[in-house]
Enzyme design. Structure first.
Site, PDB file in Angstrom:
ATOM      1  N   ASN A   9       0.877  -1.167   0.000  1.00 26.16           N
ATOM      2  CA  ASN A   9       0.000   0.000   0.000  1.00 26.16           C
ATOM      3  C   ASN A   9       0.914   1.217   0.000  1.00 26.16           C
ATOM      4  O   ASN A   9       1.461   1.588   1.025  1.00 26.16           O
ATOM      5  CB  ASN A   9      -0.888  -0.020   1.252  1.00 26.16           C
ATOM      6  CG  ASN A   9      -1.697   1.264   1.405  1.00 26.16           C
ATOM      7  OD1 ASN A   9      -1.776   2.064   0.470  1.00 26.16           O
ATOM      8  ND2 ASN A   9      -2.276   1.471   2.573  1.00 26.16           N
ATOM      9  N   TRP A  10       1.087   1.802  -1.178  1.00 32.18           N
ATOM     10  CA  TRP A  10       2.046   2.902  -1.301  1.00 32.18           C
ATOM     11  C   TRP A  10       1.554   4.181  -0.622  1.00 32.18           C
ATOM     12  O   TRP A  10       2.312   5.100  -0.411  1.00 32.18           O
ATOM     13  CB  TRP A  10       2.317   3.184  -2.774  1.00 32.18           C
ATOM     14  CG  TRP A  10       3.162   2.152  -3.477  1.00 32.18           C
ATOM     15  CD1 TRP A  10       3.574   0.921  -2.990  1.00 32.18           C
ATOM     16  CD2 TRP A  10       3.722   2.265  -4.798  1.00 32.18           C
ATOM     17  NE1 TRP A  10       4.342   0.283  -3.929  1.00 32.18           N
ATOM     18  CE2 TRP A  10       4.451   1.071  -5.056  1.00 32.18           C
ATOM     19  CE3 TRP A  10       3.678   3.245  -5.783  1.00 32.18           C
ATOM     20  CZ2 TRP A  10       5.134   0.857  -6.259  1.00 32.18           C
ATOM     21  CZ3 TRP A  10       4.348   3.021  -6.982  1.00 32.18           C
ATOM     22  CH2 TRP A  10       5.074   1.838  -7.213  1.00 32.18           C
ATOM     23  N   LYS A  11       0.264   4.273  -0.361  1.00 33.41           N
ATOM     24  CA  LYS A  11      -0.324   5.510   0.195  1.00 33.41           C
ATOM     25  C   LYS A  11      -0.008   6.688  -0.745  1.00 33.41           C
ATOM     26  O   LYS A  11       0.051   6.485  -1.950  1.00 33.41           O
ATOM     27  CB  LYS A  11       0.168   5.731   1.619  1.00 33.41           C
ATOM     28  CG  LYS A  11      -0.010   4.457   2.470  1.00 33.41           C
ATOM     29  CD  LYS A  11       0.165   4.671   3.931  1.00 33.41           C
ATOM     30  CE  LYS A  11      -0.075   3.347   4.661  1.00 33.41           C
ATOM     31  NZ  LYS A  11      -0.032   3.472   6.102  1.00 33.41           N
ATOM     32  N   HIS A  94      -9.543   1.810   4.199  1.00 31.58           N
ATOM     33  CA  HIS A  94      -8.312   1.902   5.002  1.00 31.58           C
ATOM     34  C   HIS A  94      -8.552   2.840   6.192  1.00 31.58           C
ATOM     35  O   HIS A  94      -9.300   3.813   6.081  1.00 31.58           O
ATOM     36  CB  HIS A  94      -7.170   2.425   4.127  1.00 31.58           C
ATOM     37  CG  HIS A  94      -5.846   2.321   4.812  1.00 31.58           C
ATOM     38  ND1 HIS A  94      -5.412   3.265   5.714  1.00 31.58           N
ATOM     39  CD2 HIS A  94      -4.889   1.366   4.771  1.00 31.58           C
ATOM     40  CE1 HIS A  94      -4.226   2.892   6.175  1.00 31.58           C
ATOM     41  NE2 HIS A  94      -3.888   1.746   5.625  1.00 31.58           N
ATOM     42  N   GLU A  96      -6.861   5.130   7.395  1.00 31.38           N
ATOM     43  CA  GLU A  96      -6.564   6.554   7.144  1.00 31.38           C
ATOM     44  C   GLU A  96      -7.744   7.229   6.452  1.00 31.38           C
ATOM     45  O   GLU A  96      -8.016   8.412   6.672  1.00 31.38           O
ATOM     46  CB  GLU A  96      -5.280   6.673   6.306  1.00 31.38           C
ATOM     47  CG  GLU A  96      -4.048   6.411   7.163  1.00 31.38           C
ATOM     48  CD  GLU A  96      -2.892   5.763   6.433  1.00 31.38           C
ATOM     49  OE1 GLU A  96      -2.835   5.834   5.197  1.00 31.38           O
ATOM     50  OE2 GLU A  96      -2.027   5.177   7.121  1.00 31.38           O
ATOM     51  N   GLU A 166      -6.097  -4.616  10.103  1.00 34.05           N
ATOM     52  CA  GLU A 166      -5.042  -3.652  10.412  1.00 34.05           C
ATOM     53  C   GLU A 166      -5.369  -2.914  11.709  1.00 34.05           C
ATOM     54  O   GLU A 166      -6.139  -1.949  11.698  1.00 34.05           O
ATOM     55  CB  GLU A 166      -4.908  -2.626   9.281  1.00 34.05           C
ATOM     56  CG  GLU A 166      -4.507  -3.229   7.956  1.00 34.05           C
ATOM     57  CD  GLU A 166      -3.771  -2.226   7.079  1.00 34.05           C
ATOM     58  OE1 GLU A 166      -2.649  -2.529   6.687  1.00 34.05           O
ATOM     59  OE2 GLU A 166      -4.317  -1.138   6.822  1.00 34.05           O
ATOM     60  N   GLY A 172       2.199   2.138  10.713  1.00 32.93           N
ATOM     61  CA  GLY A 172       3.230   3.171  10.610  1.00 32.93           C
ATOM     62  C   GLY A 172       3.886   3.528  11.932  1.00 32.93           C
ATOM     63  O   GLY A 172       4.597   4.522  12.036  1.00 32.93           O
ATOM     64  N   SER A 213       2.924  -2.329  10.227  1.00 36.63           N
ATOM     65  CA  SER A 213       4.358  -2.492  10.480  1.00 36.63           C
ATOM     66  C   SER A 213       4.865  -3.899  10.181  1.00 36.63           C
ATOM     67  O   SER A 213       5.748  -4.404  10.866  1.00 36.63           O
ATOM     68  CB  SER A 213       4.696  -2.078  11.919  1.00 36.63           C
ATOM     69  OG  SER A 213       4.341  -0.726  12.142  1.00 36.63           O
ATOM     70  N   GLY A 234       2.697  -1.169   4.241  1.00 37.80           N
ATOM     71  CA  GLY A 234       2.860   0.252   3.944  1.00 37.80           C
ATOM     72  C   GLY A 234       4.332   0.586   3.745  1.00 37.80           C
ATOM     73  O   GLY A 234       4.894   0.397   2.668  1.00 37.80           O
ATOM     74  N   GLY A 235       4.955   1.059   4.800  1.00 35.03           N
ATOM     75  CA  GLY A 235       6.348   1.535   4.744  1.00 35.03           C
ATOM     76  C   GLY A 235       7.292   0.601   4.003  1.00 35.03           C
ATOM     77  O   GLY A 235       8.069   1.036   3.139  1.00 35.03           O
TER      78      GLY A 235
HETATM   79  P1  PGA Z   1       2.597   0.155   7.612  1.00 35.61           P
HETATM   80  O1  PGA Z   1       1.186   0.464   6.894  1.00 35.61           O
HETATM   81  O2  PGA Z   1       3.086  -1.162   7.058  1.00 35.61           O
HETATM   82  O3  PGA Z   1       3.468   1.304   7.245  1.00 35.61           O
HETATM   83  O4  PGA Z   1       2.332   0.070   9.074  1.00 35.61           O
HETATM   84  C1  PGA Z   1       0.252  -0.565   6.660  1.00 35.61           C
HETATM   85  C2  PGA Z   1      -0.994   0.014   6.057  1.00 35.61           C
HETATM   86  O5  PGA Z   1      -1.413   1.122   6.466  1.00 35.61           O
HETATM   87  O6  PGA Z   1      -1.608  -0.601   5.165  1.00 35.61           O
END
Ligand code: PGA
Length: 249
Positions: A9-11, A94, A96, A166, A172, A213, A234-235
């Protein structure tokens, strides 16, 4: 039995130039991945990502989709628009989006229905906040989010749906749910689907990812758990080497 699926998930990261560099580096590194590999990119990178990954084992997903077919929704993107680009998956709900953009269980359900109607595969995100976990509300929250997201979704659509568990406190933050906590919580989601549909469908059709994470260091332990069918990353999906280590766990 359930094919593992790991999605980046590049965001809101990567211009087209950065996408070209990252995907080009990624292709040879993930060609022997153990899991189905997906990269979910910003809308503006989708065409580039689809073009570059043609003929590879990488599938491309979007990070959201609108529920309407078309119309006066300034700034939004429809399922047809994504399909035309060659997109396969779409992240829906998601945390966010729930936190910053007013996403609700009802809008999540509307987006899931629109995606499925056009043949896009939803990756539906659910998960509790730290406050909810500390308040003993994990089960209540996950049962509600899952039940609402799957409202009016037919049982035969389940094989095209992925759920991502999640925990909001793990996104994050560098804090991962322990493999046991992630596994037990995913079991709550699977049990909910078993009640809504059937034990057989919940067991055989729906893949449930862990996200928050997840990285090269903890992926092995998480993927060893019986309920965890993959990850939403994500990251660690923004660096080719890290992502390749995750998908080849
Ligand atoms: P993260 O993000 O791996 O940076 O914690 C995961 C996500 O929000 O899908």
């Amino acid at each position: 039995m359930r094919t593992p699926i790991i999605a980046g998930n590049w965001k809101m990261n990567n211009t087209i130039a950065a996408t070209k560099a990252l995907v080009t580096e990624l292709i040879p590194l993930v060609k022997d991945a153990k899991a189905e590999v997906v990269i979910c990119t910003p809308y503006t990178d989708l065409a580039t990502a689809v073009e570059l990954t043609k003929g590879t084992n990488i599938k491309v997903g979007a990070e959201n989709v609108h529920w309407a077919e078309k119309g006066a929704f300034t700034g939004e993107i429809s399922a047809d628009m994504l399909l035309e680009l060659g997109v396969t998956y779409v992240i829906i709900g998601h945390s966010e989006r729930r936190q910053y953009f007013g996403e609700t269980d009802q809008t999540v359900n509307a987006r899931v229905k629109a995606a499925l109607a056009k043949g896009l595969k939803p990756i539906i995100c659910v998960g509790e906040t730290l406050e909810e976990r500390e308040g003993g509300k994990v089960e209540e929250v996950l049962v509600r989010q899952t039940t609402e997201a799957f409202k009016d979704i037919a049982e035969d659509a389940l094989e095209n749906i992925v759920v991502a568990y999640e925990p909001v406190w793990a996104i994050g933050t560098g804090k991962t749910a322990t493999a046991e906590v992630a596994n037990d919580t995913i079991k709550i989601i699977r049990d909910t689907l078993a009640r809504l549909y059937s034990a057989k469908s919940a067991e055989e059709k729906v893949r449930i990812q862990y996200g928050g994470s997840m990285n090269p260091k903890n992926v092995k332990e998480l993927m060893a758990m019986p309920e965890i069918d993959g990850g939403l990353i994500g990251g660690a999906s923004l660096k080719a080497v890290d992502f390749s280590l995750v998908v080849s766990y």
